[in-house]
Design an enzyme around this catalytic site. Sequence first.
Site, short mmCIF file in Angstrom:
data_model
loop_
_atom_site.label_atom_id
_atom_site.label_comp_id
_atom_site.label_asym_id
_atom_site.label_seq_id
_atom_site.Cartn_x
_atom_site.Cartn_y
_atom_site.Cartn_z
N CYS A 267 72.79 -19.82 32.59
CA CYS A 267 73.52 -20.60 33.61
C CYS A 267 74.86 -20.01 34.04
O CYS A 267 75.11 -19.88 35.24
CB CYS A 267 73.73 -22.02 33.09
SG CYS A 267 72.19 -22.90 32.88
N ARG A 441 81.30 -13.09 16.42
CA ARG A 441 81.41 -14.55 16.58
C ARG A 441 82.51 -15.15 15.69
O ARG A 441 82.67 -16.37 15.65
CB ARG A 441 80.07 -15.21 16.22
CG ARG A 441 78.94 -14.81 17.15
CD ARG A 441 79.14 -15.39 18.53
NE ARG A 441 78.06 -15.03 19.43
CZ ARG A 441 77.85 -15.65 20.58
NH1 ARG A 441 78.63 -16.62 20.98
NH2 ARG A 441 76.87 -15.27 21.36
#
Length: 463
Positions: A267, A441
């Site tokens: 997206c 991360r």
Amino acid sequence: MKICCIGAGYVGGPTMAMIAKQCPEISVHVVDLNQSRIDAWNSDELPVYEPGLYEVVREARGRNLTFSTNVDQAIAEADMIFIAVNTPTKHFGMGAGRAANLEFIEKCARQIAKVSEGHKIVVEKSTLPVRTAEAVKRILSSSSNGATFDVLSNPEFLAEGTAIEDLLDPDRVLIGGESQAAVKALADVYGQWVAREKILTTNLWSSELSKLTANAFLAQRVSSINAISALCEETEADIDEVSRAIGTDSRIGPKFLKASVGFGGSCFQKDILNLVYLCEHFGLREVADYWEQVVIMNDYQKRRFAERICRTMFNTVSDKKIAIWGFAFKKDTNDTRESAAIYVCRDLLRERARLVIYDPKVSKETIVSELLTALSDLSGTISETDRELVQSNVTVVNDAYDAANNAHAIAVLTEWDEFRELDYERIYDTMQKPAFVYDGRNILDRQKLTKIGFEIFAIGKSN
Ligand SMILES: NC(=O)c1ccc[n+]([C@@H]2O[C@H](COP(=O)([O-])OP(=O)(O)OC[C@H]3O[C@@H](n4cnc5c(N)ncnc54)[C@H](O)[C@@H]3O)[C@@H](O)[C@H]2O)c1
Ligand SMILES: O=c1ccn([C@@H]2O[C@H](COP(=O)(O)OP(=O)(O)O[C@H]3O[C@H](CO)[C@@H](O)[C@H](O)[C@H]3O)[C@@H](O)[C@H]2O)c(=O)[nH]1
């Protein structure tokens, strides 16, 4: 009431399963052209991995939730039709690389116009450029059977990995439309489990534009913190400390400030590029440039990560074994679309590294196919050399320990919880020395790993 949803993907499947679960009196029929996807929805191996999804599907399937490829029948029988098909970035012709490909939306509208009789409510669930409803209405108005339609915009805000939580308790449900009766009919569906004050109604265009805007703002926060992470690496400031320090300002807030190897997912990039295209279309050059920078910064972050690996491993990774932990674009999903891992792996492969990849939910076929696509040219053609490179330099394994065995380095590219709990002494013993860890991360315990002997590099931390 009968609902039909066209598109049984990451949005159509979970969203409709939740409506069916919460509204047992509504019959929900989800249709797709992809037979194997429908077969999977009808099996115990759902095509989408989401915590809690299987339980929701199992409760409603066979009661008031059906999955099939009978598109025409489902449309004909429905009072309300959701369109939840994919709207990927166009990769050909006008607007290539920026505009949304609305081919699938238009085909759905034409199909609805052809098959429908009487009156129906058509709901745009897919993410669409502002003013798409205008085109949808035009197409529907050509219905050969004299059918009439109301068109609503009802964008979806769920995030993958937390889809069920998000659907069960959304921050808001947004409904844009002109017909008050149609807006009320859809609000009544959500009203079965969502508090009324959370159901926002707007005009059609505000609703369509709010979806693109929400994603642009969210992605902008990630690019902003990632931009600062580069500066942290140069200055001994610590990005997690900076995030905490700014996030406690109630005007900024703590969410979406986790520095990373770069945002991924189907997206963010697609929707920002679509926003950029729209702004260009309306002659708003400065606005287009402003938002495009969010994507440019994200590309820089992914590239920077791969370059840091090469630089710190004595300027060469050629023929070195690198364990890749995680390939999905975030934890708790099997979705790899636009995952940062794809681009980091591609860059490392171009440096001739040998990659051993492990992800708990992503299959070997998907990993190989993503890498081949990333290495191919604009027309989708892959050279024999690059195909060979993937064949000879990529191995996919079923275990994080296996991946790290005999490796020169480990790169953490997805924040799967299991990576926090591994036996790092055991891993250290099986690795080449110096044993490098690149935490994309910031989930690993740096102090502990350094004490064991690892050389650890993390995002926004200087060494
Ligand atoms: N993935 C997300 O988390 C998410 C969240 C919010 C919004 N969105 C938006 O929702 C839309 C769908 O996204 P997705 O991730 O579910 O896509 P997806 O690719 O997972 O699913 C789309 C499905 O539509 C089917 N389809 C396409 N054309 C069709 C047709 N004419 N008839 C029947 N089926 C057809 C495809 O076969 C596919 O299975 C996109 O516009 C996306 O931007 C996605
Ligand atoms: O602080 C953060 C937050 C996210 N990410 C990354 O950003 C990407 C997107 O994450 P997330 O937004 O949680 O997942 P999506 O499923 O892509 O959800 C986004 O995109 C959907 C599709 O439009 C929207 O519906 C959601 O509201 C919106 O959050 C992932 O790669 C994350 O790892 C970070 O790097 N740092």
